[in-house]
Motif scaffolding. Sequence first.
Motif, short mmCIF file in Angstrom:
data_model
loop_
_atom_site.label_atom_id
_atom_site.label_comp_id
_atom_site.label_asym_id
_atom_site.label_seq_id
_atom_site.Cartn_x
_atom_site.Cartn_y
_atom_site.Cartn_z
N ILE A 64 0.84 -1.20 0.00
CA ILE A 64 0.00 0.00 0.00
C ILE A 64 0.88 1.25 0.00
CG2 ILE A 64 -1.63 1.36 1.38
CD1 ILE A 64 -3.12 -0.93 0.19
N ARG A 65 1.91 1.28 0.83
CA ARG A 65 2.82 2.44 0.86
C ARG A 65 3.49 2.66 -0.49
NH1 ARG A 65 3.98 0.13 5.98
NH2 ARG A 65 3.12 1.39 7.65
N ARG A 66 3.91 1.57 -1.14
CA ARG A 66 4.54 1.68 -2.45
C ARG A 66 3.57 2.27 -3.46
NH1 ARG A 66 4.37 -0.10 -7.18
NH2 ARG A 66 2.79 -1.69 -6.81
N ARG A 67 2.32 1.79 -3.43
CA ARG A 67 1.32 2.28 -4.37
C ARG A 67 0.97 3.75 -4.10
NH1 ARG A 67 -3.04 -2.13 -3.57
NH2 ARG A 67 -4.28 -0.88 -4.99
N VAL A 68 0.93 4.16 -2.83
CA VAL A 68 0.67 5.57 -2.49
C VAL A 68 1.80 6.44 -3.04
CG1 VAL A 68 0.56 7.23 -0.59
CG2 VAL A 68 -0.79 5.13 -0.49
N LYS A 69 3.04 6.03 -2.80
CA LYS A 69 4.19 6.80 -3.27
C LYS A 69 4.19 6.93 -4.79
CE LYS A 69 9.18 7.12 -2.81
NZ LYS A 69 10.38 6.52 -2.24
N ALA A 70 3.75 5.87 -5.48
CA ALA A 70 3.70 5.88 -6.95
C ALA A 70 2.44 6.57 -7.48
CB ALA A 70 3.77 4.45 -7.48
N LYS A 71 1.62 7.10 -6.55
CA LYS A 71 0.36 7.78 -6.90
C LYS A 71 -0.57 6.86 -7.69
CE LYS A 71 -1.45 12.24 -8.32
NZ LYS A 71 -1.27 13.45 -9.10
N GLN A 72 -0.56 5.57 -7.31
CA GLN A 72 -1.46 4.61 -7.95
C GLN A 72 -2.82 4.64 -7.26
OE1 GLN A 72 0.86 0.99 -7.65
NE2 GLN A 72 1.65 1.27 -9.71
N PHE A 73 -3.83 4.27 -8.00
CA PHE A 73 -5.21 4.29 -7.49
C PHE A 73 -5.40 3.20 -6.45
CE2 PHE A 73 -9.68 2.89 -7.97
CZ PHE A 73 -10.29 4.05 -7.52
N ILE A 74 -5.86 3.60 -5.27
CA ILE A 74 -6.20 2.68 -4.19
C ILE A 74 -7.56 3.11 -3.67
CG2 ILE A 74 -5.57 1.71 -1.95
CD1 ILE A 74 -2.70 2.69 -2.52
N ASP A 75 -8.54 2.25 -3.78
CA ASP A 75 -9.90 2.61 -3.37
C ASP A 75 -10.19 2.01 -1.99
OD1 ASP A 75 -12.36 3.78 -3.49
OD2 ASP A 75 -13.06 2.65 -5.23
N GLY A 76 -9.44 2.45 -0.99
CA GLY A 76 -9.53 1.90 0.35
C GLY A 76 -10.81 2.21 1.09
N CYS A 77 -11.58 3.15 0.59
CA CYS A 77 -12.84 3.52 1.25
C CYS A 77 -14.04 2.96 0.50
CB CYS A 77 -12.95 5.04 1.37
SG CYS A 77 -12.86 5.89 -0.21
N HIS A 78 -13.84 1.85 -0.23
CA HIS A 78 -14.89 1.25 -1.05
C HIS A 78 -15.06 -0.22 -0.70
CE1 HIS A 78 -17.15 0.59 -4.87
NE2 HIS A 78 -16.57 -0.59 -4.81
N LEU A 79 -16.32 -0.62 -0.50
CA LEU A 79 -16.67 -2.03 -0.31
C LEU A 79 -17.78 -2.37 -1.29
CD1 LEU A 79 -16.87 -2.13 3.60
CD2 LEU A 79 -14.98 -2.90 2.16
N GLN A 80 -17.76 -3.60 -1.80
CA GLN A 80 -18.83 -4.02 -2.70
C GLN A 80 -19.01 -5.52 -2.64
OE1 GLN A 80 -17.18 -2.74 -6.54
NE2 GLN A 80 -17.08 -4.89 -7.14
N LEU A 81 -20.14 -5.96 -3.20
CA LEU A 81 -20.36 -7.39 -3.37
C LEU A 81 -19.45 -7.88 -4.48
CD1 LEU A 81 -24.25 -7.54 -3.20
CD2 LEU A 81 -22.64 -8.31 -1.47
N PRO A 82 -19.09 -9.16 -4.45
CA PRO A 82 -18.31 -9.71 -5.57
C PRO A 82 -19.09 -9.56 -6.88
CG PRO A 82 -18.37 -11.26 -3.74
CD PRO A 82 -19.33 -10.15 -3.40
N LEU A 83 -18.38 -9.31 -7.97
CA LEU A 83 -19.05 -9.08 -9.26
C LEU A 83 -19.79 -10.29 -9.77
CD1 LEU A 83 -16.37 -6.95 -11.10
CD2 LEU A 83 -18.49 -6.18 -10.03
N ASP A 84 -19.35 -11.49 -9.42
CA ASP A 84 -19.97 -12.68 -9.96
C ASP A 84 -21.05 -13.27 -9.04
OD1 ASP A 84 -18.26 -13.46 -7.95
OD2 ASP A 84 -17.44 -15.17 -9.02
#
Length: 161
Positions: free
Chosen positions: A135-155
């Motif tokens: 997660i820290r690596r992805r934050v530093k790389a400014k990659q998208f992290i949707d940590g405030c999102h929950l959903q049902l599985p798509l299938d």
Amino acid sequence: MPSKKLTDCVPALMNAYVSVREMYEAAHPGHRMVTDCTHRSSEDQAILFQVGRVERNGHWVEDDDAETRIVTQIDGVTKVSEHNLLPARAVDFHLEVGGKPSWDIIAYLPIGALAQKHGLVWGGTWGAPATPDEIRRRVKAKQFIDGCHLQLPLDNAAAPA
């Protein structure tokens, strides 16, 4: 205007989300999970899609502002979000710690783990494992992290609650 009503969600999502919230708040005194969005229209989705982006040559691209972050990958026009369905199959939330909003993605890890145990998909796992170092690596790389999102599985239209 996007809805914050859990009754606008698929019942399985609503039940699992409430369980996750209760368990998280019981284990973390002084912390609250605050619901920000359940259902949102395609129009509201399109507006949200523009956050962190600028339009260039007819395409939306990431802006150069270090202070903004992309908040969704789905535009609500060419691709529909799980929020755009009614009842919604997704919930967005934020943490309050000591009465103040917290956007520290590492603080969201326990919620992600609880959500997964309740059959939900946590947006913090999209694209890579949700370990603190990753997660820290992805934050530093400014990659998208949707940590405030929950959903049902798509299938699965009715994930276990």
